[in-house]
Design a protein around this motif. Sequence first.
Motif, PDB file in Angstrom:
ATOM      1  N   ILE A  30      27.534  20.566  30.709  1.00 15.99           N
ATOM      2  CA  ILE A  30      26.213  21.453  31.520  1.00 15.99           C
ATOM      3  C   ILE A  30      26.998  22.594  31.602  1.00 15.99           C
ATOM      4  O   ILE A  30      26.142  23.950  31.176  1.00 15.99           O
ATOM      5  N   ARG A  31      27.993  22.941  32.104  1.00 20.38           N
ATOM      6  CA  ARG A  31      28.907  24.278  32.122  1.00 20.38           C
ATOM      7  C   ARG A  31      29.010  25.265  30.668  1.00 20.38           C
ATOM      8  O   ARG A  31      28.702  26.127  30.780  1.00 20.38           O
ATOM      9  N   SER A  32      28.990  24.670  29.778  1.00 20.26           N
ATOM     10  CA  SER A  32      29.293  24.967  28.503  1.00 20.26           C
ATOM     11  C   SER A  32      27.885  25.236  27.636  1.00 20.26           C
ATOM     12  O   SER A  32      27.873  25.487  26.626  1.00 20.26           O
ATOM     13  N   GLN A  33      26.763  24.790  28.433  1.00 18.57           N
ATOM     14  CA  GLN A  33      25.512  25.059  28.217  1.00 18.57           C
ATOM     15  C   GLN A  33      25.113  24.307  26.539  1.00 18.57           C
ATOM     16  O   GLN A  33      24.516  24.428  25.860  1.00 18.57           O
ATOM     17  N   GLN A  34      25.769  23.089  26.680  1.00 16.67           N
ATOM     18  CA  GLN A  34      25.768  22.073  25.549  1.00 16.67           C
ATOM     19  C   GLN A  34      24.359  20.925  25.967  1.00 16.67           C
ATOM     20  O   GLN A  34      24.020  20.205  24.866  1.00 16.67           O
ATOM     21  N   THR A  35      24.121  20.908  26.982  1.00 13.12           N
ATOM     22  CA  THR A  35      23.144  19.582  27.096  1.00 13.12           C
ATOM     23  C   THR A  35      21.855  20.513  27.405  1.00 13.12           C
ATOM     24  O   THR A  35      21.551  21.451  27.884  1.00 13.12           O
ATOM     25  N   GLN A  36      20.660  19.771  26.678  1.00 16.26           N
ATOM     26  CA  GLN A  36      19.475  20.176  26.831  1.00 16.26           C
ATOM     27  C   GLN A  36      18.433  19.424  28.094  1.00 16.26           C
ATOM     28  O   GLN A  36      17.636  19.864  28.294  1.00 16.26           O
ATOM     29  N   LEU A  37      19.052  18.301  28.228  1.00 16.10           N
ATOM     30  CA  LEU A  37      18.410  17.352  29.461  1.00 16.10           C
ATOM     31  C   LEU A  37      19.347  16.484  29.878  1.00 16.10           C
ATOM     32  O   LEU A  37      20.309  16.016  29.049  1.00 16.10           O
ATOM     33  N   VAL A  38      19.510  16.197  31.199  1.00 10.38           N
ATOM     34  CA  VAL A  38      20.290  15.352  31.779  1.00 10.38           C
ATOM     35  C   VAL A  38      19.617  14.105  32.666  1.00 10.38           C
ATOM     36  O   VAL A  38      18.619  14.575  33.371  1.00 10.38           O
ATOM     37  N   PHE A  39      20.064  12.690  32.548  1.00 11.13           N
ATOM     38  CA  PHE A  39      19.464  11.797  33.227  1.00 11.13           C
ATOM     39  C   PHE A  39      20.360  11.212  34.102  1.00 11.13           C
ATOM     40  O   PHE A  39      21.844  11.061  33.998  1.00 11.13           O
ATOM     41  N   VAL A  40      19.960  11.304  35.306  1.00 13.53           N
ATOM     42  CA  VAL A  40      20.933  10.508  36.428  1.00 13.53           C
ATOM     43  C   VAL A  40      20.191   9.428  36.881  1.00 13.53           C
ATOM     44  O   VAL A  40      18.750   9.295  37.181  1.00 13.53           O
ATOM     45  N   ALA A  41      20.802   8.175  37.012  1.00 17.54           N
ATOM     46  CA  ALA A  41      20.347   6.774  37.046  1.00 17.54           C
ATOM     47  C   ALA A  41      19.704   7.100  38.883  1.00 17.54           C
ATOM     48  O   ALA A  41      20.361   7.429  39.459  1.00 17.54           O
ATOM     49  N   SER A  42      18.501   6.246  38.779  1.00 19.21           N
ATOM     50  CA  SER A  42      17.829   6.239  40.174  1.00 19.21           C
ATOM     51  C   SER A  42      18.940   5.559  41.206  1.00 19.21           C
ATOM     52  O   SER A  42      18.638   5.889  42.330  1.00 19.21           O
ATOM     53  N   ASP A  43      19.755   4.722  40.864  1.00 17.84           N
ATOM     54  CA  ASP A  43      20.639   4.028  41.792  1.00 17.84           C
ATOM     55  C   ASP A  43      22.000   4.764  41.739  1.00 17.84           C
ATOM     56  O   ASP A  43      22.939   4.058  42.313  1.00 17.84           O
ATOM     57  N   ALA A  44      22.268   5.914  41.420  1.00 22.75           N
ATOM     58  CA  ALA A  44      23.265   6.556  41.559  1.00 22.75           C
ATOM     59  C   ALA A  44      23.491   6.795  43.097  1.00 22.75           C
ATOM     60  O   ALA A  44      22.562   7.038  43.581  1.00 22.75           O
ATOM     61  N   SER A  45      24.776   7.108  43.445  1.00 21.42           N
ATOM     62  CA  SER A  45      24.833   7.706  44.834  1.00 21.42           C
ATOM     63  C   SER A  45      24.075   8.962  45.111  1.00 21.42           C
ATOM     64  O   SER A  45      23.825   9.875  44.426  1.00 21.42           O
ATOM     65  N   GLU A  46      23.824   9.224  46.373  1.00 23.75           N
ATOM     66  CA  GLU A  46      23.023  10.316  46.684  1.00 23.75           C
ATOM     67  C   GLU A  46      23.776  11.699  46.298  1.00 23.75           C
ATOM     68  O   GLU A  46      23.557  12.742  46.033  1.00 23.75           O
ATOM     69  N   ASN A  47      25.273  11.493  46.859  1.00 24.29           N
ATOM     70  CA  ASN A  47      26.243  12.596  46.450  1.00 24.29           C
ATOM     71  C   ASN A  47      26.176  12.938  44.964  1.00 24.29           C
ATOM     72  O   ASN A  47      26.288  14.014  44.492  1.00 24.29           O
ATOM     73  N   THR A  48      26.460  11.914  44.141  1.00 24.43           N
ATOM     74  CA  THR A  48      26.127  12.183  42.498  1.00 24.43           C
ATOM     75  C   THR A  48      24.502  12.910  42.255  1.00 24.43           C
ATOM     76  O   THR A  48      24.669  13.719  41.313  1.00 24.43           O
TER      77      THR A  48
END
Length: 109
Positions: A30-48
Amino acid sequence: MKTNKVLSQLGLAQRAGKLVTGDEIVLKAIRSQQTQLVFVASDASENTKKKFRDKCKTYGVPLAIGFTRDELGESLGKLDRVIVGVTDSGFAQLMKNGLMTMSEVEYIE
């Protein structure tokens, strides 16, 4: 589990080598602008979820929160996955189009 078009596309992107997974690797992408889309699992921690919501917003990367860690992992042929980054703009666009119609995914531009 019903087959989902976006999850199928994630599997294709994985086989094409157009994904990055794992907390630190995806953050770096993300920081190096290489991602076009990110998925985070719905059951990931709120912090994540918050960490990636903030990071994606800062760098202007679309973020989708949805699918369970098991669904994400299964689509990639791996064990559970909490964070997945799509590095190819073509795949990302296909998936974004698919996400628009899904009620169970919180899609944040």
